[in-house]
Scaffold this motif. Structure first.
Motif, PDB file in Angstrom:
ATOM      1  N   VAL A   1      52.064  34.757  64.013  1.00  0.00           N
ATOM      2  CA  VAL A   1      50.692  34.660  63.490  1.00  0.00           C
ATOM      3  C   VAL A   1      49.990  35.950  63.886  1.00  0.00           C
ATOM      4  N   VAL A   2      49.864  36.846  62.911  1.00  0.00           N
ATOM      5  CA  VAL A   2      49.352  38.195  63.171  1.00  0.00           C
ATOM      6  C   VAL A   2      48.107  38.391  62.289  1.00  0.00           C
ATOM      7  N   PRO A   3      46.970  37.801  62.702  1.00  0.00           N
ATOM      8  CA  PRO A   3      45.797  37.822  61.818  1.00  0.00           C
ATOM      9  C   PRO A   3      45.395  39.250  61.422  1.00  0.00           C
ATOM     10  N   TYR A   4      45.464  40.183  62.370  1.00  0.00           N
ATOM     11  CA  TYR A   4      45.268  41.602  62.023  1.00  0.00           C
ATOM     12  C   TYR A   4      46.612  42.294  62.160  1.00  0.00           C
TER      13      TYR A   4
ATOM     14  N   ILE B   1      31.174  44.466  51.647  1.00  0.00           N
ATOM     15  CA  ILE B   1      32.323  43.760  52.249  1.00  0.00           C
ATOM     16  C   ILE B   1      33.533  44.687  52.246  1.00  0.00           C
ATOM     17  N   ASP B   2      34.170  44.796  53.420  1.00  0.00           N
ATOM     18  CA  ASP B   2      35.367  45.626  53.556  1.00  0.00           C
ATOM     19  C   ASP B   2      36.394  44.826  54.339  1.00  0.00           C
ATOM     20  N   ASP B   3      37.661  45.214  54.251  1.00  0.00           N
ATOM     21  CA  ASP B   3      38.650  44.502  55.070  1.00  0.00           C
ATOM     22  C   ASP B   3      38.560  44.954  56.519  1.00  0.00           C
ATOM     23  N   ILE B   4      38.320  46.263  56.715  1.00  0.00           N
ATOM     24  CA  ILE B   4      38.320  46.835  58.073  1.00  0.00           C
ATOM     25  C   ILE B   4      37.044  47.646  58.282  1.00  0.00           C
ATOM     26  N   ILE B   5      36.408  47.500  59.449  1.00  0.00           N
ATOM     27  CA  ILE B   5      35.445  48.521  59.886  1.00  0.00           C
ATOM     28  C   ILE B   5      36.114  49.196  61.076  1.00  0.00           C
ATOM     29  N   ASP B   6      36.422  50.481  60.923  1.00  0.00           N
ATOM     30  CA  ASP B   6      37.114  51.195  61.998  1.00  0.00           C
ATOM     31  C   ASP B   6      36.090  52.095  62.698  1.00  0.00           C
ATOM     32  N   THR B   7      35.916  53.322  62.235  1.00  0.00           N
ATOM     33  CA  THR B   7      34.900  54.189  62.858  1.00  0.00           C
ATOM     34  C   THR B   7      33.502  53.889  62.313  1.00  0.00           C
TER      35      THR B   7
ATOM     36  N   ALA C   1      26.343  43.717  56.000  1.00  0.00           N
ATOM     37  CA  ALA C   1      27.745  44.131  55.878  1.00  0.00           C
ATOM     38  C   ALA C   1      28.627  43.052  56.464  1.00  0.00           C
ATOM     39  N   CYS C   2      29.820  42.911  55.915  1.00  0.00           N
ATOM     40  CA  CYS C   2      30.783  41.992  56.537  1.00  0.00           C
ATOM     41  C   CYS C   2      32.192  42.550  56.403  1.00  0.00           C
ATOM     42  N   CYS C   3      33.035  42.133  57.316  1.00  0.00           N
ATOM     43  CA  CYS C   3      34.423  42.591  57.242  1.00  0.00           C
ATOM     44  C   CYS C   3      35.331  41.554  57.900  1.00  0.00           C
ATOM     45  N   SER C   4      36.619  41.652  57.557  1.00  0.00           N
ATOM     46  CA  SER C   4      37.605  40.740  58.136  1.00  0.00           C
ATOM     47  C   SER C   4      38.007  41.213  59.530  1.00  0.00           C
ATOM     48  N   HIS C   5      38.281  42.521  59.662  1.00  0.00           N
ATOM     49  CA  HIS C   5      38.889  43.029  60.886  1.00  0.00           C
ATOM     50  C   HIS C   5      38.021  44.089  61.572  1.00  0.00           C
TER      51      HIS C   5
END
Ligand code: R5P
Length: 287
Positions: free
Chosen positions: A85-88, A214-220, A241-245
């Motif tokens: 189970v590797v959600p990210y 909406i994005d899958d990832i917010i990194d920087t 804003a919203c994101c999954s990871h």
């Protein structure tokens, strides 16, 4: 059915176990003096249906090794089925060669997880859904949008436009828009080099709208904060804003705090470090 976990997101594993009314299996996930991992399963798993909850988030390489070694230990202890189970799914953004002599690390991860002994993968919002095809075992790629949509509906916002911050995220944004009855807009983003984003155009009408990126990832957080500023310039009256990871590396928190975004809704596929807690962030559980 038994749940085990490494160190990458014990809180999420505990929430899943609580939801199921079971406890997390006994295992030690420690390090030897030289930094090599010292992992052992401390209860019988013979014939059991095992779920190993371990997003491969930062420190990604440690998280990955914990997952692989744990699967190996469970396999050798005669578990009957092992679901990773590797959600990210770390390294998902390296899913193709964009120039010569580059690796396809997302495929390498698939090979390693399968070879270690996983029978199935459960992930969430894989950066590229085609990563499912990198595996020859079943893959469940669960969406976070239903969880995000429920939360947004409860806020009773009006005149909403859901915005994808790049072309790759349009399907996800369209799904959210249809669940909450909103219009859709798309930001035309270019990436001249890794971790640097440039916004070219916005396709869609934002005047007097409440924009929800909406994005899958917010990194920087470069992509999302730049997009938010452009949406304001285009007349949006508020930006969420919203994101999954929530990868949230480097300047992310500083950028989010200093941005025009009123609230950032994330999930707990990746745990927030103490220094990443910020008043604008709301965390929803995927447990
Ligand atoms: C890229 O294609 C992803 O969907 C995200 O937009 C990206 O990873 C966000 O990165 P950053 O927050 O560093 O701009």
């Amino acid at each position: 059915l038994k749940i085990f976990c490494g160190n990458s997101n014990r809180k999420l594993a505990q929430e899943i176990a609580d939801y199921l009314g079971i406890s997390i299996g006994e295992a030690r996930v420690k390090c030897f003096q030289d930094g090599e991992l010292n992992i052992g399963i401390d209860e019988s798993v013979r014939g059991a249906d095992i779920f190993v909850v371990q997003p491969t988030c930062a420190p990604a390489n440690d998280s990955i090794m914990e997952l692989l070694i744990m699967i190996d230990a469970l396999k050798r202890a005669s578990a009957s089925r092992i679901t990773a189970v590797v959600p990210y799914y770390g390294y998902a953004r390296q899913e193709r060669k964009s120039r010569g002599r580059e690796p396809i690390t997302a495929k390498l991860m698939a090979n390693l997880i399968t070879k270690a002994g996983a029978d199935r993968l459960v992930s969430m919002d894989l950066h590229a859904p085609a990563i499912q095809g990198f595996f020859d075992i079943p893959v469940d790629n669960l969406p976070c949008v239903p969880i995000l949509a429920e939360y947004i509906k409860e806020k009773d916002l009006e005149n909403i436009c859901v915005v994808s911050p790049d072309i790759g995220g349009v399907a996800r944004a369209r799904e959210l828009a249809s669940r909450i009855g909103a219009t859709l807009a798309i930001v035309d983003k270019r990436r001249p080099e890794p971790n640097v984003s440039e916004i070219m155009h916005v396709i869609g009408e934002l005047r007097d709208k409440t924009a929800i990126l909406i994005d899958d990832i917010i990194d920087t957080a470069g992509t999302i904060t730049q997009a938010a500023a452009v949406l304001k310039e285009k007349g949006a009256k508020g930006v969420y804003a919203c994101c999954s990871h929530p990868v949230l590396s480097g300047p992310a928190i500083e950028r989010l705090e200093g941005s025009v975004i009123e609230e950032i809704v994330i999930t707990n596929t990746i745990p927030l470090a103490a220094e990443e807690k910020c008043g604008k962030i709301t965390v929803l559980s995927v447990a």
